[in-house]
Each structure stands twice: as C-alpha cells, then as structure tokens.
Design a protein around this motif. Sequence first.
Motif, PDB file in Angstrom:
ATOM      1  N   ALA A  88      -2.434  -2.826 -19.091  1.00  0.00           N
ATOM      2  CA  ALA A  88      -1.864  -1.521 -19.368  1.00  0.00           C
ATOM      3  C   ALA A  88      -1.567  -0.811 -18.049  1.00  0.00           C
ATOM      4  CB  ALA A  88      -2.836  -0.700 -20.211  1.00  0.00           C
ATOM      5  N   PRO A  89      -0.627   0.144 -18.066  1.00  0.00           N
ATOM      6  CA  PRO A  89      -0.308   0.869 -16.821  1.00  0.00           C
ATOM      7  C   PRO A  89      -1.525   1.509 -16.172  1.00  0.00           C
ATOM      8  CG  PRO A  89       1.358   1.296 -18.481  1.00  0.00           C
ATOM      9  CD  PRO A  89       0.289   0.488 -19.166  1.00  0.00           C
ATOM     10  N   ALA A  90      -2.442   2.049 -16.988  1.00  0.00           N
ATOM     11  CA  ALA A  90      -3.642   2.681 -16.412  1.00  0.00           C
ATOM     12  C   ALA A  90      -4.471   1.666 -15.647  1.00  0.00           C
ATOM     13  CB  ALA A  90      -4.481   3.311 -17.523  1.00  0.00           C
ATOM     14  N   SER A  91      -4.583   0.465 -16.181  1.00  0.00           N
ATOM     15  CA  SER A  91      -5.359  -0.579 -15.523  1.00  0.00           C
ATOM     16  C   SER A  91      -4.697  -1.003 -14.216  1.00  0.00           C
ATOM     17  CB  SER A  91      -5.527  -1.787 -16.448  1.00  0.00           C
ATOM     18  OG  SER A  91      -6.407  -2.737 -15.895  1.00  0.00           O
ATOM     19  N   TYR A 138     -15.162   5.200  -2.495  1.00  0.00           N
ATOM     20  CA  TYR A 138     -15.471   4.860  -3.887  1.00  0.00           C
ATOM     21  C   TYR A 138     -15.186   6.053  -4.799  1.00  0.00           C
ATOM     22  CZ  TYR A 138     -17.559   0.198  -3.742  1.00  0.00           C
ATOM     23  OH  TYR A 138     -17.738  -1.159  -3.658  1.00  0.00           O
ATOM     24  N   GLY A 139     -15.516   7.248  -4.316  1.00  0.00           N
ATOM     25  CA  GLY A 139     -15.228   8.433  -5.109  1.00  0.00           C
ATOM     26  C   GLY A 139     -13.748   8.599  -5.383  1.00  0.00           C
ATOM     27  N   VAL A 140     -12.929   8.326  -4.389  1.00  0.00           N
ATOM     28  CA  VAL A 140     -11.473   8.387  -4.565  1.00  0.00           C
ATOM     29  C   VAL A 140     -11.025   7.374  -5.619  1.00  0.00           C
ATOM     30  CG1 VAL A 140      -9.248   8.024  -3.437  1.00  0.00           C
ATOM     31  CG2 VAL A 140     -11.070   9.256  -2.237  1.00  0.00           C
ATOM     32  N   GLY A 141     -11.565   6.146  -5.531  1.00  0.00           N
ATOM     33  CA  GLY A 141     -11.208   5.116  -6.508  1.00  0.00           C
ATOM     34  C   GLY A 141     -11.569   5.520  -7.922  1.00  0.00           C
ATOM     35  N   TRP A 142     -12.754   6.083  -8.097  1.00  0.00           N
ATOM     36  CA  TRP A 142     -13.183   6.506  -9.433  1.00  0.00           C
ATOM     37  C   TRP A 142     -12.353   7.687  -9.934  1.00  0.00           C
ATOM     38  CZ3 TRP A 142     -15.352   3.483 -12.567  1.00  0.00           C
ATOM     39  CH2 TRP A 142     -16.333   2.572 -12.184  1.00  0.00           C
ATOM     40  N   TRP A 143     -11.993   8.589  -9.026  1.00  0.00           N
ATOM     41  CA  TRP A 143     -11.202   9.761  -9.433  1.00  0.00           C
ATOM     42  C   TRP A 143      -9.822   9.341  -9.932  1.00  0.00           C
ATOM     43  CZ3 TRP A 143     -13.157  14.716  -9.504  1.00  0.00           C
ATOM     44  CH2 TRP A 143     -12.253  15.731  -9.814  1.00  0.00           C
ATOM     45  N   VAL A 144      -9.177   8.437  -9.204  1.00  0.00           N
ATOM     46  CA  VAL A 144      -7.864   7.951  -9.633  1.00  0.00           C
ATOM     47  C   VAL A 144      -7.984   7.195 -10.962  1.00  0.00           C
ATOM     48  CG1 VAL A 144      -5.952   6.399  -9.065  1.00  0.00           C
ATOM     49  CG2 VAL A 144      -6.958   7.838  -7.288  1.00  0.00           C
ATOM     50  N   SER A 145      -9.019   6.374 -11.095  1.00  0.00           N
ATOM     51  CA  SER A 145      -9.230   5.627 -12.330  1.00  0.00           C
ATOM     52  C   SER A 145      -9.466   6.566 -13.504  1.00  0.00           C
ATOM     53  CB  SER A 145     -10.418   4.670 -12.180  1.00  0.00           C
ATOM     54  OG  SER A 145     -10.164   3.697 -11.188  1.00  0.00           O
ATOM     55  N   ALA A 146     -10.219   7.641 -13.270  1.00  0.00           N
ATOM     56  CA  ALA A 146     -10.479   8.619 -14.330  1.00  0.00           C
ATOM     57  C   ALA A 146      -9.193   9.298 -14.777  1.00  0.00           C
ATOM     58  CB  ALA A 146     -11.486   9.658 -13.847  1.00  0.00           C
ATOM     59  N   THR A 147      -8.361   9.654 -13.803  1.00  0.00           N
ATOM     60  CA  THR A 147      -7.092  10.311 -14.126  1.00  0.00           C
ATOM     61  C   THR A 147      -6.153   9.374 -14.861  1.00  0.00           C
ATOM     62  OG1 THR A 147      -7.307  11.707 -12.153  1.00  0.00           O
ATOM     63  CG2 THR A 147      -5.118  11.535 -13.147  1.00  0.00           C
ATOM     64  N   ALA A 148      -6.097   8.121 -14.428  1.00  0.00           N
ATOM     65  CA  ALA A 148      -5.184   7.155 -15.040  1.00  0.00           C
ATOM     66  C   ALA A 148      -5.606   6.797 -16.469  1.00  0.00           C
ATOM     67  CB  ALA A 148      -5.112   5.890 -14.189  1.00  0.00           C
ATOM     68  N   TRP A 153     -16.144  10.263 -18.010  1.00  0.00           N
ATOM     69  CA  TRP A 153     -17.361   9.880 -17.294  1.00  0.00           C
ATOM     70  C   TRP A 153     -17.070   9.304 -15.915  1.00  0.00           C
ATOM     71  CZ3 TRP A 153     -18.028   4.891 -15.715  1.00  0.00           C
ATOM     72  CH2 TRP A 153     -17.371   3.876 -16.404  1.00  0.00           C
ATOM     73  N   MET A 154     -15.868   8.747 -15.736  1.00  0.00           N
ATOM     74  CA  MET A 154     -15.523   8.220 -14.418  1.00  0.00           C
ATOM     75  C   MET A 154     -15.393   9.346 -13.393  1.00  0.00           C
ATOM     76  SD  MET A 154     -12.735   5.250 -15.202  1.00  0.00           S
ATOM     77  CE  MET A 154     -13.037   4.005 -16.461  1.00  0.00           C
ATOM     78  N   ARG A 155     -14.946  10.504 -13.853  1.00  0.00           N
ATOM     79  CA  ARG A 155     -14.846  11.640 -12.939  1.00  0.00           C
ATOM     80  C   ARG A 155     -16.242  12.090 -12.494  1.00  0.00           C
ATOM     81  NH1 ARG A 155     -10.077  13.997 -12.357  1.00  0.00           N
ATOM     82  NH2 ARG A 155      -9.396  13.320 -14.432  1.00  0.00           N
ATOM     83  N   LEU A 156     -17.207  11.975 -13.393  1.00  0.00           N
ATOM     84  CA  LEU A 156     -18.583  12.301 -13.021  1.00  0.00           C
ATOM     85  C   LEU A 156     -19.113  11.316 -11.974  1.00  0.00           C
ATOM     86  CD1 LEU A 156     -20.116  13.180 -16.522  1.00  0.00           C
ATOM     87  CD2 LEU A 156     -19.352  14.751 -14.726  1.00  0.00           C
ATOM     88  N   VAL A 157     -18.754  10.041 -12.131  1.00  0.00           N
ATOM     89  CA  VAL A 157     -19.151   9.035 -11.134  1.00  0.00           C
ATOM     90  C   VAL A 157     -18.521   9.368  -9.786  1.00  0.00           C
ATOM     91  CG1 VAL A 157     -19.088   6.597 -10.509  1.00  0.00           C
ATOM     92  CG2 VAL A 157     -19.450   7.247 -12.892  1.00  0.00           C
ATOM     93  N   ALA A 158     -17.239   9.772  -9.819  1.00  0.00           N
ATOM     94  CA  ALA A 158     -16.553  10.154  -8.580  1.00  0.00           C
ATOM     95  C   ALA A 158     -17.255  11.325  -7.903  1.00  0.00           C
ATOM     96  CB  ALA A 158     -15.094  10.511  -8.876  1.00  0.00           C
ATOM     97  N   LEU A 159     -17.629  12.331  -8.697  1.00  0.00           N
ATOM     98  CA  LEU A 159     -18.333  13.485  -8.137  1.00  0.00           C
ATOM     99  C   LEU A 159     -19.691  13.071  -7.562  1.00  0.00           C
ATOM    100  CD1 LEU A 159     -17.514  16.184 -10.843  1.00  0.00           C
ATOM    101  CD2 LEU A 159     -16.569  16.012  -8.536  1.00  0.00           C
TER     102      LEU A 159
END
Length: 202
Positions: A88-91, A138-148, A153-159
Amino acid sequence: MTTDQLESEIAYMKSLAVSGGRGPLKNGANLFWAGLLYGCAAVAQYAMIKGFLPQKVWVAAGIWLGVSIAYAVILAVTVGGAAKCVEAPASRTSHSAWSAVGLGILSFFSAMIVMVNLVPGELNTLSFLLAPIILVLYGVGWWVSATASGTGWMRLVALGCFGGAPVLCLLVNRPEQLLAYAAALVLFAMVPGYALMRAEKA
C-alpha cells in the motif's frame, strides 16, 4: 439506483480506497531485529567496558561489525520478500522514511569518523552523541509512519524517541548510557516492530 444508494456506494468505495491506501506497514521485522540485535550489542559493549569481556579494540569492533552483518543478512531476506508483495502507499512511504533513517545514521557515523580524524582525542565525547542522534532519527521514522498510516500509537512512539534522546545525553561519559540505549531500542524499535509484525499477519 436512488440518490441514497449512490451516496452509499460512493462512501463504500471511498472507504476501500482509504483502507487500501494505508494498509498494514511491512517493515515490522526490520525494526524488531534492529532493536534486538543492536540492543544486545549495546549490552555487550557495556559488559566489555565493565571488564566482563576482554577490553580490546577488536572485541568492540567484532561486536558491532558482527551485529551489523547479521542485520544486513536479515534485511536482505526481508526486503527480498517484501519486493514480491504489492505494498500500500502508506507502507511504501514508511519504507522510504526508514531507509532515510538508515542513511542518516550511516552519514552521521561517517561524519563522526571524519571529525575524529581531524580533531584527535574527541572520540570519547563524540561517541556519546551517537545514541541520542539515532533515537532522534528513529523518532522521525515513526512520525512519518504514523502520518502515512494514520496510526496514533506510532506517534506516541515517536514522541518517546524525541523525549528519550536528551535523557541519553544526561548519561554522557558514563557507560550506563549503553544500557539506557539498549532499553530505548527495546521500547522504541523491538516492541513496536513486533506489534507491526503481528498486524501484518492479522
């Protein structure tokens, strides 16, 4: 077909498009193994510093090089398997973000080596910056993944990653930073990576 039925069909097709555009992320295994392997390497490095392992340069090099080779093999297998699947595009967006994270880590590590060669004697201080920088990336990676993916919960991991980086800096010039870094990798890579692996199979 009535207007209500048409609107219902359009809403249904839109929901399919949205869910299909997001879909489960496919990089859970990469994060799981990164957290596990490099977390173990950090603990092994701490054990070496404390004298539980021979305090030799070749031991430290062997720890990190061995882990990196093992991870490269795992990455080759998982990426090869993912290439056969339709993502999928998000992935795909998430994969691109984590690829950028990996390149960023490699770039910073290379820059650190250059700086050490230009300014001898600074290796000790610079080495303690590596773990916080990796956590920020890693926080940047999780933030982009959360948005996509639209996964909160991924945004919480990023934080958590962003908040953990300055905590690691509090342990500068102390070997305990390695243990804190290992714990961070478990919390912010291994555990959420396992959660993504479970979601892929669901």
